[in-house]
Design a protein around this motif. Structure first.
Motif, PDB file in Angstrom:
ATOM      1  N   LYS A 113       0.853  -1.198   0.000  1.00  0.00           N
ATOM      2  CA  LYS A 113       0.000   0.000   0.000  1.00  0.00           C
ATOM      3  C   LYS A 113       0.882   1.239   0.000  1.00  0.00           C
ATOM      4  N   SER A 116      -1.373   8.007   1.029  1.00  0.00           N
ATOM      5  CA  SER A 116      -1.447   9.274   0.286  1.00  0.00           C
ATOM      6  C   SER A 116      -0.231  10.158   0.542  1.00  0.00           C
ATOM      7  N   SER A 138      -3.113   5.193  -2.697  1.00  0.00           N
ATOM      8  CA  SER A 138      -4.044   6.252  -2.307  1.00  0.00           C
ATOM      9  C   SER A 138      -3.592   7.581  -2.889  1.00  0.00           C
ATOM     10  N   THR A 139      -4.562   8.432  -3.227  1.00  0.00           N
ATOM     11  CA  THR A 139      -4.274   9.637  -4.017  1.00  0.00           C
ATOM     12  C   THR A 139      -4.651  10.939  -3.313  1.00  0.00           C
ATOM     13  N   MET A 164      -6.596   4.479  -5.475  1.00  0.00           N
ATOM     14  CA  MET A 164      -7.697   4.633  -4.530  1.00  0.00           C
ATOM     15  C   MET A 164      -8.011   6.118  -4.382  1.00  0.00           C
ATOM     16  N   CYS A 166      -9.208   9.264  -2.630  1.00  0.00           N
ATOM     17  CA  CYS A 166      -9.129   9.550  -1.196  1.00  0.00           C
ATOM     18  C   CYS A 166      -9.137  11.056  -0.984  1.00  0.00           C
ATOM     19  N   SER A 168      -8.037  13.466   2.086  1.00  0.00           N
ATOM     20  CA  SER A 168      -7.286  13.305   3.333  1.00  0.00           C
ATOM     21  C   SER A 168      -7.659  14.352   4.377  1.00  0.00           C
ATOM     22  N   TYR A 195     -11.682   3.114  -3.309  1.00  0.00           N
ATOM     23  CA  TYR A 195     -12.009   4.276  -2.479  1.00  0.00           C
ATOM     24  C   TYR A 195     -11.504   4.033  -1.066  1.00  0.00           C
ATOM     25  N   SER A 196     -10.728   4.980  -0.561  1.00  0.00           N
ATOM     26  CA  SER A 196     -10.269   4.973   0.825  1.00  0.00           C
ATOM     27  C   SER A 196     -10.943   6.127   1.543  1.00  0.00           C
TER      28      SER A 196
END
Length: 277
Positions: A113, A116, A138-139, A164, A166, A168, A195-196
């Motif tokens: 993983k 982000s 994650s983006t 994903m 995301c 934040s 999606y996170s």
């Protein structure tokens, strides 16, 4: 393809293996595919000045004591690895430095993983991609151009990945979710997009599933009132159980893009057809 559901334990275990095992139990019982942790080498990630600065926590009065209190080592992760195998659920983690990624590569895991915050850490991304495990990227907090550079690294290494979407913020307001970006990412990069989420409720995550998310990741906790920076943006185990059930229902409801008249509908059609139709 089934949506891959991830229960993000992160640091919500508060350095306690008993709490960790209860979270793993809850995720497994809910039907999640995996639980995820975060791994840091404290002296690599933070400066000495920061670690020596004051912070009150259950472990002491400095940032170092707090960070070390939340960090599991080799023995703890060996126990986590064995416990997850016993419970029939995968585990993996997001590394925040190169040594932490080397540590994770010491375990026989199926996934990696990219958090982000690490999206522009090129040496870390190159190390992850070189291993060749399917990687969730994650983006949150990053531009399309920055995402494109990360994608290029994984494609160059021929490492399987999915992005994903995301946002934040912790917790995230529902109106900030911007879920339509998922389709933008799919079109721009020609890859699966998950999606996170960091929202409080369940609706946004269910909507992400309906919009074609390939994976859904949510922080989980035993109690949102527990100590910890991520607890307020997490889902308690009862809610996570409901979320998993709703995601699986959405999967079934989405069905096929092909227009069909099934046996049940054929019977109703025959019953309601006009006499001279």
């Amino acid at each position: 393809m089934s949506i891959f559901i991830i229960g993000e334990i992160g640091i919500n275990h508060n350095g306690d293996l008993d709490i960790t095992k209860k979270l793993i139990d809850g995720a497994a019982e809910a039907g999640a595919d995996a639980v995820k942790f975060q791994k840091r080498t404290i002296d690599n990630v933070y400066t000495k000045e920061f670690l020596d600065s004051p912070r009150e926590s259950p472990w002491g009065t400095t940032q170092r004591e707090q960070k070390e209190g939340l960090e599991f080592g080799l023995e703890e992760y060996r126990q986590i690895d064995a416990y997850c195998r016993e419970k029939g659920i995968e585990w993996f983690a997001s590394a925040w430095d190169l040594d932490a990624q080397d540590f994770l590569h010491g375990f026989d895991l199926k996934h990696d993983k990219v958090a982000s915050a690490m999206l522009t850490n090129t040496p870390l991304l190159e190390k992850i991609a070189a291993k060749g495990r399917h990687t969730f990227i994650s983006t949150g907090m990053h531009t399309m151009d920055e995402i494109a550079k990360a994608v290029e690294i994984f494609r160059k290494a021929d490492c399987p990945f999915e992005l994903m979407h995301c946002v934040s913020t912790y917790p995230m307001a529902d109106e900030d979710a911007n879920l339509r970006v998922m389709e933008t990412l799919r079109e721009r990069f020609g890859c699966n997009v998950g999606y996170s989420g960091h929202e409080v409720g369940l609706t946004v995550s269910v909507a992400a599933a309906a919009l074609g998310a390939s994976s859904i990741e949510r922080h989980i906790t035993l109690d949102r009132a527990m100590y910890g920076s991520d607890q307020a943006a997490s889902v308690e185990m009862g809610g996570f159980n409901r979320l998993c059930r709703m995601i699986r229902t959405v999967e079934k409801a989405l069905g096929s893009p092909e227009k069909q008249i099934g046996e049940k509908e054929q019977a109703i059609r025959k019953k309601l057809a006009p006499v001279n139709g």
